[in-house]
Design a protein around this motif. Structure first.
Motif, PDB file in Angstrom:
ATOM      1  N   GLU A 106       2.837  -1.111   4.413  1.00 41.27           N
ATOM      2  CA  GLU A 106       2.591   0.251   3.953  1.00 41.27           C
ATOM      3  C   GLU A 106       3.910   0.928   3.595  1.00 41.27           C
ATOM      4  N   ASP A 152      -7.607   4.175  -4.408  1.00 42.62           N
ATOM      5  CA  ASP A 152      -7.067   2.875  -3.975  1.00 42.62           C
ATOM      6  C   ASP A 152      -5.546   2.969  -4.030  1.00 42.62           C
ATOM      7  N   ASN A 153      -4.910   2.887  -2.884  1.00 47.47           N
ATOM      8  CA  ASN A 153      -3.454   3.076  -2.833  1.00 47.47           C
ATOM      9  C   ASN A 153      -2.670   1.775  -2.912  1.00 47.47           C
ATOM     10  N   SER A 154      -3.326   0.700  -3.320  1.00 44.93           N
ATOM     11  CA  SER A 154      -2.630  -0.594  -3.375  1.00 44.93           C
ATOM     12  C   SER A 154      -1.814  -0.715  -4.654  1.00 44.93           C
ATOM     13  N   HIS A 185       0.849  -1.189   0.000  1.00 43.45           N
ATOM     14  CA  HIS A 185       0.000   0.000   0.000  1.00 43.45           C
ATOM     15  C   HIS A 185       0.887   1.243   0.000  1.00 43.45           C
TER      16      HIS A 185
END
Length: 312
Positions: A173, A89-91, A13
């Motif tokens: 992350e 969406d930060n994936s 992420h």
């Protein structure tokens, strides 16, 4: 902590530059604008060089390849960031992340080697002008570019393959807007000594080698220029190096700034912003530096603009 090996790991992420969602539209607009300007500026440089026969020289061959590299360098990171912001969406998948690491290393390394090759070109032009056409012939120029690309790919593959051996924790992350090698290694729960040692060795040889080449080239250039009898000759010689020196200062200056920032601050947000300076800013400003500080490029861009206006 629970571990995930590389076969079970599916995604990371990307935290981006800020956790303030109100700033995301501004960041999206800013990065989209910078990416478009980077792409357009470098394309104009390539078109101007290819359309003007007077610029079909080694110096401008290297400049056009540098522009292609800068477009690729920006394309590896910025579009993914823009898509993530747009879809909220930060994936990023494990394969995408590993690919980013590899390509960022390739194009970053290529920029490093190209700047050294361009410094060597200026050294030959000023210090060995009578042998310039012999030393910097088409075969030698292409060979230097291909060798630079080969070294960049080998360095990138080495780091990417070493990441494959790492196991990661459940905390996946990344405090960045793209997968940066150093940040990925920090997330690993397995032993990273070999990875960090490899980064140090690669930086010493693949980073330090070109830097030393640039420094020694300019030492010889300055000593040769100072021996010139006329001030006009000195000015002309220095003017041919001014754009390259500006690009070198920008690229290595931002890289050094990132290193200092990482050393003196624990703020992940500040580190991400500092890293943006070396990955986004040089490709953005390089076309402006060469077009504004190079008389021949100004003429070529003027001719190109005239042709475009005529066609429209």
């Amino acid at each position: 902590m629970e571990l995930k090996n590389q076969t079970a790991l599916s995604e990371f992420h990307l935290l981006g530059l800020t956790d303030n969602h109100k700033l995301l539209p501004l960041i999206f607009t800013m990065f989209l604008f910078m990416y478009l300007i980077t792409t357009l500026g470098n394309l104009l440089i390539i078109m101007a060089i290819s359309s003007d026969s007077q610029l079909h020289t080694p110096m401008y061959l290297f400049l056009s390849i540098l522009s292609i590299n800068d477009i690729c360098y920006s394309t590896v990171t910025i579009p993914k960031m823009l898509v993530n912001i747009q879809v909220q969406d930060n994936s990023i998948s494990y394969i995408e992340c590993l690919s980013q690491i590899c390509f960022v290393s390739i194009f970053g390394g290529m920029e490093n080697f190209l700047l050294a090759v361009m410094a060597y070109d200026r050294y030959v032009a000023i210090c060995k002008p009578l042998r310039y056409t012999v030393i910097m012939n088409c075969f030698h120029c292409i060979l230097m570019v291909l060798f630079s690309l080969f070294l960049s790919i080998m360095d990138a593959l080495l780091h990417s393959l070493m990441v494959l051996r790492l196991s990661f924790c459940t905390e996946l992350e990344i405090p960045h807007f793209f997968c940066e090698l150093a940040q990925i290694i920090k997330l690993a729960c397995s032993d990273t000594f070999l990875n960090n040692f490899l980064i140090f060795v690669a930086a010493f040889f693949f980073g330090g080698g070109p830097v030393c080449g640039i420094i020694f080239s300019y030492i010889y250039i300055v000593s040769s220029v100072l021996r010139m009898p006329t001030s006009a000759g000195k000015h002309r010689a220095f003017s041919t190096c001014a754009s390259h020196l500006s690009v070198v200062s920008l690229f290595y200056g931002t890289g050094f700034g990132v290193y200092i920032s990482s050393a003196v601050t624990d703020s992940l947000e500040n580190t991400a912003i500092a890293s943006m300076m070396y990955s986004v800013v040089p490709p953005l400003l390089n076309p402006f530096i060469y077009s504004l500080r190079n008389r021949e490029m100004k003429k070529a861009l003027g001719k190109l603009a005239g042709r475009i206006i005529y066609l429209v």
